[in-house]
Write a protein that holds these residues in place. Sequence first.
Motif, PDB file in Angstrom:
ATOM      1  N   LEU A 153       1.881 -29.245  22.884  1.00 18.18           N
ATOM      2  CA  LEU A 153       3.084 -28.673  23.471  1.00 18.18           C
ATOM      3  C   LEU A 153       4.004 -28.236  22.336  1.00 18.18           C
ATOM      4  O   LEU A 153       4.140 -28.946  21.345  1.00 18.18           O
ATOM      5  CB  LEU A 153       3.813 -29.718  24.328  1.00 18.18           C
ATOM      6  N   PHE A 154       4.636 -27.068  22.482  1.00 19.21           N
ATOM      7  CA  PHE A 154       5.538 -26.626  21.416  1.00 19.21           C
ATOM      8  C   PHE A 154       6.557 -25.638  21.964  1.00 19.21           C
ATOM      9  O   PHE A 154       6.367 -25.035  23.018  1.00 19.21           O
ATOM     10  CB  PHE A 154       4.768 -26.015  20.248  1.00 19.21           C
ATOM     11  N   THR A 155       7.652 -25.504  21.232  1.00 20.70           N
ATOM     12  CA  THR A 155       8.707 -24.558  21.579  1.00 20.70           C
ATOM     13  C   THR A 155       8.889 -23.573  20.440  1.00 20.70           C
ATOM     14  O   THR A 155       8.326 -23.741  19.354  1.00 20.70           O
ATOM     15  CB  THR A 155      10.050 -25.273  21.846  1.00 20.70           C
ATOM     16  N   ASP A 156       9.712 -22.548  20.667  1.00 21.94           N
ATOM     17  CA  ASP A 156       9.948 -21.546  19.629  1.00 21.94           C
ATOM     18  C   ASP A 156      10.605 -22.134  18.388  1.00 21.94           C
ATOM     19  O   ASP A 156      10.464 -21.599  17.284  1.00 21.94           O
ATOM     20  CB  ASP A 156      10.787 -20.376  20.158  1.00 21.94           C
ATOM     21  N   LEU A 157      11.291 -23.266  18.518  1.00 17.74           N
ATOM     22  CA  LEU A 157      11.953 -23.868  17.359  1.00 17.74           C
ATOM     23  C   LEU A 157      10.957 -24.392  16.328  1.00 17.74           C
ATOM     24  O   LEU A 157      11.319 -24.631  15.180  1.00 17.74           O
ATOM     25  CB  LEU A 157      12.870 -25.007  17.812  1.00 17.74           C
ATOM     26  N   LEU A 158       9.697 -24.550  16.717  1.00 20.57           N
ATOM     27  CA  LEU A 158       8.689 -24.991  15.763  1.00 20.57           C
ATOM     28  C   LEU A 158       8.559 -24.020  14.609  1.00 20.57           C
ATOM     29  O   LEU A 158       8.237 -24.407  13.484  1.00 20.57           O
ATOM     30  CB  LEU A 158       7.329 -25.130  16.471  1.00 20.57           C
ATOM     31  N   PHE A 159       8.855 -22.725  14.871  1.00 23.66           N
ATOM     32  CA  PHE A 159       8.665 -21.693  13.863  1.00 23.66           C
ATOM     33  C   PHE A 159       9.942 -21.382  13.086  1.00 23.66           C
ATOM     34  O   PHE A 159       9.993 -20.416  12.341  1.00 23.66           O
ATOM     35  CB  PHE A 159       8.133 -20.415  14.522  1.00 23.66           C
ATOM     36  N   ASP A 160      10.975 -22.183  13.279  1.00 24.47           N
ATOM     37  CA  ASP A 160      12.268 -21.906  12.647  1.00 24.47           C
ATOM     38  C   ASP A 160      12.213 -21.870  11.133  1.00 24.47           C
ATOM     39  O   ASP A 160      12.908 -21.092  10.494  1.00 24.47           O
ATOM     40  CB  ASP A 160      13.309 -22.959  13.071  1.00 24.47           C
ATOM     41  N   THR A 161      11.411 -22.731  10.535  1.00 28.60           N
ATOM     42  CA  THR A 161      11.476 -22.902   9.088  1.00 28.60           C
ATOM     43  C   THR A 161      10.433 -22.090   8.337  1.00 28.60           C
ATOM     44  O   THR A 161      10.229 -22.296   7.149  1.00 28.60           O
ATOM     45  CB  THR A 161      11.298 -24.390   8.723  1.00 28.60           C
ATOM     46  N   VAL A 162       9.758 -21.168   9.032  1.00 27.67           N
ATOM     47  CA  VAL A 162       8.785 -20.326   8.354  1.00 27.67           C
ATOM     48  C   VAL A 162       9.219 -18.879   8.444  1.00 27.67           C
ATOM     49  O   VAL A 162      10.039 -18.510   9.274  1.00 27.67           O
ATOM     50  CB  VAL A 162       7.373 -20.493   8.970  1.00 27.67           C
ATOM     51  N   HIS A 163       8.678 -18.046   7.573  1.00 30.01           N
ATOM     52  CA  HIS A 163       9.032 -16.624   7.550  1.00 30.01           C
ATOM     53  C   HIS A 163       8.556 -15.955   8.827  1.00 30.01           C
ATOM     54  O   HIS A 163       7.505 -16.281   9.368  1.00 30.01           O
ATOM     55  CB  HIS A 163       8.380 -15.957   6.344  1.00 30.01           C
ATOM     56  N   ALA A 164       9.313 -14.982   9.324  1.00 26.79           N
ATOM     57  CA  ALA A 164       8.996 -14.262  10.570  1.00 26.79           C
ATOM     58  C   ALA A 164       8.715 -15.256  11.690  1.00 26.79           C
ATOM     59  O   ALA A 164       7.628 -15.317  12.238  1.00 26.79           O
ATOM     60  CB  ALA A 164       7.810 -13.332  10.369  1.00 26.79           C
ATOM     61  N   PRO A 165       9.703 -16.094  12.053  1.00 21.44           N
ATOM     62  CA  PRO A 165       9.472 -17.230  12.929  1.00 21.44           C
ATOM     63  C   PRO A 165       8.931 -16.907  14.308  1.00 21.44           C
ATOM     64  O   PRO A 165       8.284 -17.739  14.916  1.00 21.44           O
ATOM     65  CB  PRO A 165      10.860 -17.872  13.046  1.00 21.44           C
ATOM     66  N   HIS A 166       9.167 -15.703  14.834  1.00 27.87           N
ATOM     67  CA  HIS A 166       8.753 -15.430  16.203  1.00 27.87           C
ATOM     68  C   HIS A 166       7.438 -14.670  16.290  1.00 27.87           C
ATOM     69  O   HIS A 166       6.953 -14.395  17.367  1.00 27.87           O
ATOM     70  CB  HIS A 166       9.836 -14.626  16.923  1.00 27.87           C
ATOM     71  N   GLU A 167       6.884 -14.332  15.149  1.00 25.34           N
ATOM     72  CA  GLU A 167       5.698 -13.486  15.152  1.00 25.34           C
ATOM     73  C   GLU A 167       4.566 -14.133  15.932  1.00 25.34           C
ATOM     74  O   GLU A 167       3.896 -13.484  16.737  1.00 25.34           O
ATOM     75  CB  GLU A 167       5.261 -13.204  13.720  1.00 25.34           C
ATOM     76  N   ASP A 168       4.315 -15.406  15.698  1.00 28.23           N
ATOM     77  CA  ASP A 168       3.200 -16.069  16.346  1.00 28.23           C
ATOM     78  C   ASP A 168       3.468 -16.375  17.805  1.00 28.23           C
ATOM     79  O   ASP A 168       2.595 -16.224  18.650  1.00 28.23           O
ATOM     80  CB  ASP A 168       2.877 -17.381  15.614  1.00 28.23           C
ATOM     81  N   LEU A 176      -5.889 -22.117  16.582  1.00 28.25           N
ATOM     82  CA  LEU A 176      -6.083 -22.151  18.032  1.00 28.25           C
ATOM     83  C   LEU A 176      -5.753 -20.801  18.649  1.00 28.25           C
ATOM     84  O   LEU A 176      -6.464 -20.304  19.530  1.00 28.25           O
ATOM     85  CB  LEU A 176      -5.219 -23.245  18.663  1.00 28.25           C
ATOM     86  N   MET A 177      -4.645 -20.197  18.191  1.00 26.32           N
ATOM     87  CA  MET A 177      -4.251 -18.892  18.710  1.00 26.32           C
ATOM     88  C   MET A 177      -5.280 -17.821  18.354  1.00 26.32           C
ATOM     89  O   MET A 177      -5.604 -16.948  19.168  1.00 26.32           O
ATOM     90  CB  MET A 177      -2.872 -18.513  18.161  1.00 26.32           C
ATOM     91  N   LEU A 178      -5.791 -17.893  17.128  1.00 23.39           N
ATOM     92  CA  LEU A 178      -6.798 -16.931  16.699  1.00 23.39           C
ATOM     93  C   LEU A 178      -8.072 -17.076  17.526  1.00 23.39           C
ATOM     94  O   LEU A 178      -8.672 -16.074  17.942  1.00 23.39           O
ATOM     95  CB  LEU A 178      -7.105 -17.127  15.216  1.00 23.39           C
ATOM     96  N   GLU A 179      -8.486 -18.296  17.769  1.00 20.59           N
ATOM     97  CA  GLU A 179      -9.683 -18.507  18.574  1.00 20.59           C
ATOM     98  C   GLU A 179      -9.476 -17.987  19.994  1.00 20.59           C
ATOM     99  O   GLU A 179     -10.386 -17.426  20.606  1.00 20.59           O
ATOM    100  CB  GLU A 179     -10.046 -19.998  18.602  1.00 20.59           C
TER     101      GLU A 179
END
Length: 309
Positions: free
Chosen positions: A108-123, A177-180
């Motif tokens: 389970l995850f939310t959009d905030l998981l990507f906050d600390t990486v570059h281009a946070p919403h891309e994935d 997982l997303m790539l698969e």
Amino acid sequence: MSIRKTPAILLQRMEDFTEKLYSPHMTPKAPLKGSFAVHDRADHPCVDEVTASRRDYYKISFISKGTGIFTMGEDHFDIEGPTLLFLNPHEVKTWRATSDDQEGYFCLFTDLLFDTVHAPHEDLLHHPLLQLGARAVFKLNQQQSDYLQSIFRQLLKEYHENAAFKQEAILIYLRLLMLEGKRLATEAQAPQRPQTAAQALAHRFTDMLEKQFPIEYNHHQVKLKSAKEFAVNLNTHPNHLNACVKQATGRTVSEHIRMRLLLEARLLLIHTDWQIAEIAWCLGFEEPGNFTHFFKNHSGQSPHIYRIQ
């Protein structure tokens, strides 16, 4: 795995139950601050039946063993054996197990998981399998099942240990997982269901909202900040826009705008040294005090406190 339409009477019952809450033990939730969790079904078994619901997180579920009946929106899936499911927060879902031998994993995850990486919403925000209208339910062969099981085992290991670069490792496995999932979708070559008029308008709205971000310079300001402004640009009435977005996503136009502004505010507070007044202006708040009130009201703390934590 078969797919068939859900009867209209069941759809109505699903909508009637949408706003009901569940007791905390029914489904583990993503951590409030960490915004990620992964579980083995052996330790956190899913309940036998989950009535119609929407949740505030995304979910990737891997069923390695067992059978059940899953619905998403108007579609009905008979789950038999190894299956991978990608679930978004916007659509009504139900689940009913039809066997006792349930095995697998889920994260389970939310959009905030990507906050600390570059281009946070891309994935997250643009991944096709996590979007409104995606029917990402994939039957797996044994080789695919074994591979996904190995990824989930590594995710579980990283989640429970405090090794160096823990978050980076979690993001790598999540992207795998997303790539698969993309590969499975390509192999399936399933024709896309045509969008309804409400879904099409909702997609145009969310696309227009997202194109205002990210804010990269402190002299850039969001231009569209209200349902009325979006409606004008989409050549429709605000009430019609709101009804379509609510029907398609489960959230109002104002809720989408508020959530997106709040997320961008968090990103700017963390990743820039801009003054809070500058961030407020960029997000469309002419008075810094109004921004402070908005942020504190929806996050529980002031922008200053959030930044220094």
